[in-house]
Write a protein that holds these residues in place. Structure first.
Motif, PDB file in Angstrom:
ATOM      1  N   GLY A  28      52.397  36.291  61.625  1.00  0.00           N
ATOM      2  CA  GLY A  28      50.964  36.495  61.812  1.00  0.00           C
ATOM      3  C   GLY A  28      50.319  37.450  60.832  1.00  0.00           C
ATOM      4  N   VAL A  29      51.071  37.911  59.814  1.00  0.00           N
ATOM      5  CA  VAL A  29      50.517  38.861  58.835  1.00  0.00           C
ATOM      6  C   VAL A  29      50.443  38.183  57.469  1.00  0.00           C
ATOM      7  N   ILE A  30      49.235  38.140  56.915  1.00  0.00           N
ATOM      8  CA  ILE A  30      49.043  37.589  55.577  1.00  0.00           C
ATOM      9  C   ILE A  30      48.484  38.689  54.685  1.00  0.00           C
ATOM     10  N   LEU A  31      49.238  39.031  53.639  1.00  0.00           N
ATOM     11  CA  LEU A  31      48.811  40.028  52.656  1.00  0.00           C
ATOM     12  C   LEU A  31      48.186  39.274  51.497  1.00  0.00           C
ATOM     13  N   ASP A  32      46.953  39.619  51.169  1.00  0.00           N
ATOM     14  CA  ASP A  32      46.210  38.856  50.171  1.00  0.00           C
ATOM     15  C   ASP A  32      45.504  39.795  49.201  1.00  0.00           C
ATOM     16  N   GLU A  33      46.048  39.909  48.012  1.00  0.00           N
ATOM     17  CA  GLU A  33      45.426  40.712  46.958  1.00  0.00           C
ATOM     18  C   GLU A  33      44.591  39.769  46.104  1.00  0.00           C
ATOM     19  N   ARG A  34      43.280  40.025  46.082  1.00  0.00           N
ATOM     20  CA  ARG A  34      42.340  39.142  45.384  1.00  0.00           C
ATOM     21  C   ARG A  34      41.809  39.838  44.133  1.00  0.00           C
ATOM     22  N   LEU A  35      42.137  39.280  42.974  1.00  0.00           N
ATOM     23  CA  LEU A  35      41.651  39.839  41.712  1.00  0.00           C
ATOM     24  C   LEU A  35      40.186  39.435  41.549  1.00  0.00           C
ATOM     25  N   THR A  36      39.363  40.393  41.131  1.00  0.00           N
ATOM     26  CA  THR A  36      37.934  40.111  40.978  1.00  0.00           C
ATOM     27  C   THR A  36      37.564  39.795  39.531  1.00  0.00           C
ATOM     28  N   PRO A  96      40.736  44.450  38.292  1.00  0.00           N
ATOM     29  CA  PRO A  96      40.263  45.039  39.552  1.00  0.00           C
ATOM     30  C   PRO A  96      40.610  44.092  40.705  1.00  0.00           C
ATOM     31  N   TYR A  97      40.875  44.671  41.885  1.00  0.00           N
ATOM     32  CA  TYR A  97      41.264  43.836  43.022  1.00  0.00           C
ATOM     33  C   TYR A  97      40.715  44.373  44.334  1.00  0.00           C
ATOM     34  N   GLU A  98      40.744  43.507  45.330  1.00  0.00           N
ATOM     35  CA  GLU A  98      40.482  43.874  46.721  1.00  0.00           C
ATOM     36  C   GLU A  98      41.681  43.377  47.512  1.00  0.00           C
ATOM     37  N   PHE A  99      42.187  44.219  48.414  1.00  0.00           N
ATOM     38  CA  PHE A  99      43.382  43.882  49.187  1.00  0.00           C
ATOM     39  C   PHE A  99      42.991  43.647  50.637  1.00  0.00           C
ATOM     40  N   TYR A 100      43.420  42.505  51.164  1.00  0.00           N
ATOM     41  CA  TYR A 100      43.106  42.123  52.537  1.00  0.00           C
ATOM     42  C   TYR A 100      44.393  41.905  53.327  1.00  0.00           C
ATOM     43  N   VAL A 101      44.360  42.290  54.595  1.00  0.00           N
ATOM     44  CA  VAL A 101      45.425  41.978  55.536  1.00  0.00           C
ATOM     45  C   VAL A 101      44.789  41.088  56.597  1.00  0.00           C
ATOM     46  N   ASN A 102      45.268  39.848  56.677  1.00  0.00           N
ATOM     47  CA  ASN A 102      44.687  38.866  57.620  1.00  0.00           C
ATOM     48  C   ASN A 102      43.175  38.753  57.447  1.00  0.00           C
ATOM     49  N   ASP A 103      42.708  38.649  56.222  1.00  0.00           N
ATOM     50  CA  ASP A 103      41.284  38.513  55.894  1.00  0.00           C
ATOM     51  C   ASP A 103      40.452  39.745  56.230  1.00  0.00           C
ATOM     52  N   LYS A 104      41.095  40.851  56.610  1.00  0.00           N
ATOM     53  CA  LYS A 104      40.365  42.098  56.875  1.00  0.00           C
ATOM     54  C   LYS A 104      40.566  43.016  55.672  1.00  0.00           C
ATOM     55  N   PHE A 105      39.449  43.496  55.096  1.00  0.00           N
ATOM     56  CA  PHE A 105      39.528  44.367  53.928  1.00  0.00           C
ATOM     57  C   PHE A 105      40.367  45.601  54.251  1.00  0.00           C
ATOM     58  N   ASN A 106      41.290  45.975  53.339  1.00  0.00           N
ATOM     59  CA  ASN A 106      42.154  47.131  53.535  1.00  0.00           C
ATOM     60  C   ASN A 106      41.901  48.202  52.483  1.00  0.00           C
ATOM     61  N   HIS A 107      41.931  47.822  51.199  1.00  0.00           N
ATOM     62  CA  HIS A 107      41.672  48.784  50.120  1.00  0.00           C
ATOM     63  C   HIS A 107      41.361  48.028  48.828  1.00  0.00           C
ATOM     64  N   CYS A 108      40.995  48.778  47.810  1.00  0.00           N
ATOM     65  CA  CYS A 108      40.708  48.190  46.510  1.00  0.00           C
ATOM     66  C   CYS A 108      41.328  49.066  45.427  1.00  0.00           C
ATOM     67  N   GLY A 109      41.184  48.636  44.190  1.00  0.00           N
ATOM     68  CA  GLY A 109      41.699  49.403  43.068  1.00  0.00           C
ATOM     69  C   GLY A 109      41.743  48.539  41.827  1.00  0.00           C
TER      70      GLY A 109
END
Length: 141
Positions: A75-83, A99-112
């Motif tokens: 049930g856990v999907i880690l999704d790092e999305r490059l912008t 640059p990226y945004e990191f999501y866990v189960n489509d919920k924003f977690n952090h960026c960098g």
């Protein structure tokens, strides 16, 4: 992909495909997919601040990172999305600022930002180093 298609791609397209394979592998919990694009001596480091504000460089063991990628958590999907990608190439060396945004189960977690250093080998572009930043504030969403 046939050889003629492969040669028709630019180095920039091949570098993007190499980097994208890391994140596709993460989403699929497929560490072998990630390992395929890493140079054997690849390093992984993060630059960040401690709670007291001191800037620190942390090195993460590649084998532990690959083990985390390969460990499926139900049930856990880690999704790092490059912008975006800013790729610079000099012969057999390349650098990509992503640059990226990191999501866990489509919920924003952090960026960098991820900075990839790559080397062109006879087996294609391989990632020799990854340095990233991680933060929860000043993220453009």
């Amino acid at each position: 992909m046939g050889a003629s298609q492969l040669f028709a791609q630019t180095d920039e397209q091949l570098i993007k495909a190499t980097i994208n394979q890391v994140f596709d592998g993460m989403r699929k919990n497929d560490s072998s997919m990630v390992r395929e694009v890493l140079h054997p001596s690849c390093f992984l480091k993060s630059i960040g601040k401690t709670k007291t504000g001191e800037v620190k460089l942390q090195e993460d063991a590649i084998l532990m990172w690959l083990k985390q990628i390969g460990t499926k958590r139900e049930g856990v999907i880690l999704d790092e999305r490059l912008t975006s990608y800013d790729i610079k190439i000099d012969g057999e060396m390349a650098m990509a600022w992503t640059p990226y945004e990191f999501y866990v189960n489509d919920k924003f977690n952090h960026c960098g930002v991820d900075v990839f250093t790559l080397m062109k080998t006879d087996k294609g572009w391989k990632i020799v180093g990854i340095v990233d930043t991680r933060r929860k504030e000043n993220c453009v969403k």
